[in-house]
Design a protein around this motif. Structure first.
Motif, PDB file in Angstrom:
ATOM      1  N   ASP A  71      31.720  44.898  90.490  1.00 50.28           N
ATOM      2  CA  ASP A  71      32.077  44.776  89.098  1.00 50.28           C
ATOM      3  C   ASP A  71      33.290  44.019  88.629  1.00 50.28           C
ATOM      4  O   ASP A  71      34.640  44.321  89.242  1.00 50.28           O
ATOM      5  CB  ASP A  71      31.581  46.031  88.295  1.00 50.28           C
ATOM      6  N   ILE A  72      33.328  43.897  87.461  1.00 51.06           N
ATOM      7  CA  ILE A  72      35.033  43.194  87.134  1.00 51.06           C
ATOM      8  C   ILE A  72      35.481  44.289  86.108  1.00 51.06           C
ATOM      9  O   ILE A  72      34.678  44.045  84.827  1.00 51.06           O
ATOM     10  CB  ILE A  72      34.698  42.198  86.884  1.00 51.06           C
ATOM     11  N   ARG A  73      36.252  44.836  85.312  1.00 57.30           N
ATOM     12  CA  ARG A  73      36.743  44.934  84.488  1.00 57.30           C
ATOM     13  C   ARG A  73      38.723  44.957  83.661  1.00 57.30           C
ATOM     14  O   ARG A  73      39.264  43.971  85.218  1.00 57.30           O
ATOM     15  CB  ARG A  73      36.780  46.704  84.573  1.00 57.30           C
ATOM     16  N   ILE A  74      38.958  45.032  82.997  1.00 57.14           N
ATOM     17  CA  ILE A  74      40.430  45.178  82.628  1.00 57.14           C
ATOM     18  C   ILE A  74      41.170  46.573  82.563  1.00 57.14           C
ATOM     19  O   ILE A  74      40.279  46.949  81.371  1.00 57.14           O
ATOM     20  CB  ILE A  74      40.478  44.058  81.486  1.00 57.14           C
ATOM     21  N   ASP A  75      41.911  46.717  83.254  1.00 52.02           N
ATOM     22  CA  ASP A  75      42.765  47.844  82.840  1.00 52.02           C
ATOM     23  C   ASP A  75      44.103  47.711  82.520  1.00 52.02           C
ATOM     24  O   ASP A  75      44.656  46.963  82.627  1.00 52.02           O
ATOM     25  CB  ASP A  75      42.738  48.500  84.355  1.00 52.02           C
ATOM     26  N   VAL A  76      44.701  48.954  82.036  1.00 52.12           N
ATOM     27  CA  VAL A  76      46.487  49.143  81.172  1.00 52.12           C
ATOM     28  C   VAL A  76      46.463  50.499  81.783  1.00 52.12           C
ATOM     29  O   VAL A  76      45.973  51.108  81.761  1.00 52.12           O
ATOM     30  CB  VAL A  76      45.614  49.276  79.390  1.00 52.12           C
ATOM     31  N   ILE A  77      47.701  49.754  82.331  1.00 52.92           N
ATOM     32  CA  ILE A  77      48.966  50.728  82.911  1.00 52.92           C
ATOM     33  C   ILE A  77      49.943  50.875  81.725  1.00 52.92           C
ATOM     34  O   ILE A  77      50.389  49.341  82.164  1.00 52.92           O
ATOM     35  CB  ILE A  77      48.661  50.787  84.604  1.00 52.92           C
ATOM     36  N   LEU A  78      49.728  51.981  81.231  1.00 52.13           N
ATOM     37  CA  LEU A  78      51.430  51.973  80.829  1.00 52.13           C
ATOM     38  C   LEU A  78      52.542  53.029  81.352  1.00 52.13           C
ATOM     39  O   LEU A  78      52.948  54.357  82.141  1.00 52.13           O
ATOM     40  CB  LEU A  78      51.136  52.596  79.194  1.00 52.13           C
ATOM     41  N   LEU A  79      53.540  52.199  81.272  1.00 53.68           N
ATOM     42  CA  LEU A  79      54.788  52.908  82.174  1.00 53.68           C
ATOM     43  C   LEU A  79      56.286  53.235  81.596  1.00 53.68           C
ATOM     44  O   LEU A  79      56.376  52.530  80.362  1.00 53.68           O
ATOM     45  CB  LEU A  79      55.304  52.050  83.121  1.00 53.68           C
ATOM     46  N   ALA A  80      57.028  54.686  81.574  1.00 48.93           N
ATOM     47  CA  ALA A  80      58.121  54.741  80.908  1.00 48.93           C
ATOM     48  C   ALA A  80      58.851  55.665  81.223  1.00 48.93           C
ATOM     49  O   ALA A  80      57.834  56.528  82.875  1.00 48.93           O
ATOM     50  CB  ALA A  80      57.462  55.231  79.768  1.00 48.93           C
ATOM     51  N   PRO A  81      60.153  55.795  82.087  1.00 47.06           N
ATOM     52  CA  PRO A  81      60.976  56.605  82.117  1.00 47.06           C
ATOM     53  C   PRO A  81      60.253  58.078  81.958  1.00 47.06           C
ATOM     54  O   PRO A  81      60.003  58.201  81.227  1.00 47.06           O
ATOM     55  CB  PRO A  81      62.515  56.632  81.525  1.00 47.06           C
ATOM     56  N   GLY A  82      60.330  58.961  83.433  1.00 48.45           N
ATOM     57  CA  GLY A  82      60.540  60.000  83.322  1.00 48.45           C
ATOM     58  C   GLY A  82      58.751  60.233  83.140  1.00 48.45           C
ATOM     59  O   GLY A  82      58.082  61.806  82.726  1.00 48.45           O
ATOM     60  N   THR A  83      57.775  59.818  83.026  1.00 45.89           N
ATOM     61  CA  THR A  83      56.107  59.699  83.090  1.00 45.89           C
ATOM     62  C   THR A  83      55.169  59.339  83.916  1.00 45.89           C
ATOM     63  O   THR A  83      55.969  58.195  84.941  1.00 45.89           O
ATOM     64  CB  THR A  83      55.674  59.547  82.734  1.00 45.89           C
ATOM     65  N   PHE A  84      54.457  59.865  84.755  1.00 47.31           N
ATOM     66  CA  PHE A  84      53.385  59.319  84.964  1.00 47.31           C
ATOM     67  C   PHE A  84      52.930  58.612  84.737  1.00 47.31           C
ATOM     68  O   PHE A  84      52.705  58.332  83.503  1.00 47.31           O
ATOM     69  CB  PHE A  84      52.340  60.307  85.167  1.00 47.31           C
ATOM     70  N   PRO A  85      52.763  57.057  85.185  1.00 41.80           N
ATOM     71  CA  PRO A  85      51.840  56.323  84.884  1.00 41.80           C
ATOM     72  C   PRO A  85      50.343  56.271  84.170  1.00 41.80           C
ATOM     73  O   PRO A  85      49.741  57.794  84.729  1.00 41.80           O
ATOM     74  CB  PRO A  85      51.257  55.449  86.413  1.00 41.80           C
ATOM     75  N   ARG A  86      50.129  56.104  83.103  1.00 46.73           N
ATOM     76  CA  ARG A  86      48.838  55.819  82.028  1.00 46.73           C
ATOM     77  C   ARG A  86      48.305  55.019  82.244  1.00 46.73           C
ATOM     78  O   ARG A  86      48.304  54.357  82.032  1.00 46.73           O
ATOM     79  CB  ARG A  86      48.997  56.576  80.128  1.00 46.73           C
ATOM     80  N   HIS A  87      46.925  55.424  82.644  1.00 45.40           N
ATOM     81  CA  HIS A  87      45.572  54.194  83.700  1.00 45.40           C
ATOM     82  C   HIS A  87      45.023  54.188  82.603  1.00 45.40           C
ATOM     83  O   HIS A  87      43.910  55.176  82.141  1.00 45.40           O
ATOM     84  CB  HIS A  87      45.192  54.316  84.596  1.00 45.40           C
ATOM     85  N   ILE A  88      44.630  53.014  81.998  1.00 50.45           N
ATOM     86  CA  ILE A  88      43.122  53.066  80.624  1.00 50.45           C
ATOM     87  C   ILE A  88      42.453  52.643  81.129  1.00 50.45           C
ATOM     88  O   ILE A  88      42.645  51.286  81.603  1.00 50.45           O
ATOM     89  CB  ILE A  88      43.570  52.721  79.979  1.00 50.45           C
ATOM     90  N   ALA A  89      41.268  52.608  82.186  1.00 48.45           N
ATOM     91  CA  ALA A  89      40.258  51.932  82.894  1.00 48.45           C
ATOM     92  C   ALA A  89      40.002  51.368  81.772  1.00 48.45           C
ATOM     93  O   ALA A  89      38.858  52.623  80.675  1.00 48.45           O
ATOM     94  CB  ALA A  89      39.406  53.305  84.087  1.00 48.45           C
ATOM     95  N   ASN A  90      39.007  50.434  82.278  1.00 47.60           N
ATOM     96  CA  ASN A  90      38.049  49.324  81.250  1.00 47.60           C
ATOM     97  C   ASN A  90      38.203  49.508  80.040  1.00 47.60           C
ATOM     98  O   ASN A  90      37.878  49.549  78.632  1.00 47.60           O
ATOM     99  CB  ASN A  90      36.266  50.012  81.664  1.00 47.60           C
ATOM    100  N   ALA A  91      39.912  48.537  79.447  1.00 48.98           N
ATOM    101  CA  ALA A  91      40.528  49.087  78.676  1.00 48.98           C
ATOM    102  C   ALA A  91      40.111  48.390  77.279  1.00 48.98           C
ATOM    103  O   ALA A  91      40.092  47.788  76.486  1.00 48.98           O
ATOM    104  CB  ALA A  91      42.195  49.049  78.637  1.00 48.98           C
ATOM    105  N   TRP A  92      39.324  47.061  77.842  1.00 43.78           N
ATOM    106  CA  TRP A  92      38.739  45.691  76.929  1.00 43.78           C
ATOM    107  C   TRP A  92      37.055  45.702  76.670  1.00 43.78           C
ATOM    108  O   TRP A  92      36.868  46.064  78.346  1.00 43.78           O
ATOM    109  CB  TRP A  92      38.934  44.957  77.428  1.00 43.78           C
ATOM    110  N   GLN A  93      36.111  45.902  76.035  1.00 44.73           N
ATOM    111  CA  GLN A  93      34.603  46.187  75.672  1.00 44.73           C
ATOM    112  C   GLN A  93      35.173  44.764  74.995  1.00 44.73           C
ATOM    113  O   GLN A  93      35.086  45.706  74.002  1.00 44.73           O
ATOM    114  CB  GLN A  93      34.573  47.061  76.377  1.00 44.73           C
ATOM    115  N   PRO A  94      34.633  43.502  74.693  1.00 39.93           N
ATOM    116  CA  PRO A  94      34.335  43.236  74.399  1.00 39.93           C
ATOM    117  C   PRO A  94      33.251  43.287  73.272  1.00 39.93           C
ATOM    118  O   PRO A  94      32.747  43.968  73.215  1.00 39.93           O
ATOM    119  CB  PRO A  94      33.885  41.488  74.469  1.00 39.93           C
TER     120      PRO A  94
END
Length: 116
Positions: free
Chosen positions: A93-116
């Motif tokens: 399976d392939i998917r598009i994920d997003v990881i959002l980062l900022a100082p002082g926070t844990f990474p926010r991992h958005i799995a399967n962020a793109w669903q056309p």
């Protein structure tokens, strides 16, 4: 100068995201994959999933909610279409994920962020 600082921050964010993914059991297959359609920050595999990952780094946590939008994800999707055959084996399976980062926070991992 701002452009260079943004480039440096982006690369540092990608390195942190890759470390975090590895800690979660992902294998990093590639970084900064350039295509005519756009760039893919990270390509990772875990089990039978290949994720094409867009990484966004912001200076403040409150900026993360606006770091990614449909236009940016559609460019990642187009880049993914161009190179997915290099990374995904039959039946994976392939998917598009997003990881959002900022100082002082844990990474926010958005799995399967793109669903056309």
């Amino acid at each position: 100068m701002k452009r260079q600082q943004a480039e440096f921050s982006g690369r540092a964010g990608e390195a942190k995201a890759a470390l975090w993914l590895r800690a979660k059991g992902w294998q990093i297959l590639d970084r900064r994959v350039k295509t005519s359609a756009g760039e893919i920050d990270l390509v990772a595999r875990r089990g039978r999933i290949v994720a094409f990952v867009e990484v966004k780094w912001r200076k403040r946590k409150d900026e993360l909610d606006h770091a990614i939008d449909e236009r940016r994800l559609s460019r990642v999707a187009a880049a993914c279409d161009a190179v997915a055959h290099r990374y995904a084996q039959d039946g994976e399976d392939i998917r598009i994920d997003v990881i959002l980062l900022a100082p002082g926070t844990f990474p926010r991992h958005i799995a399967n962020a793109w669903q056309p």
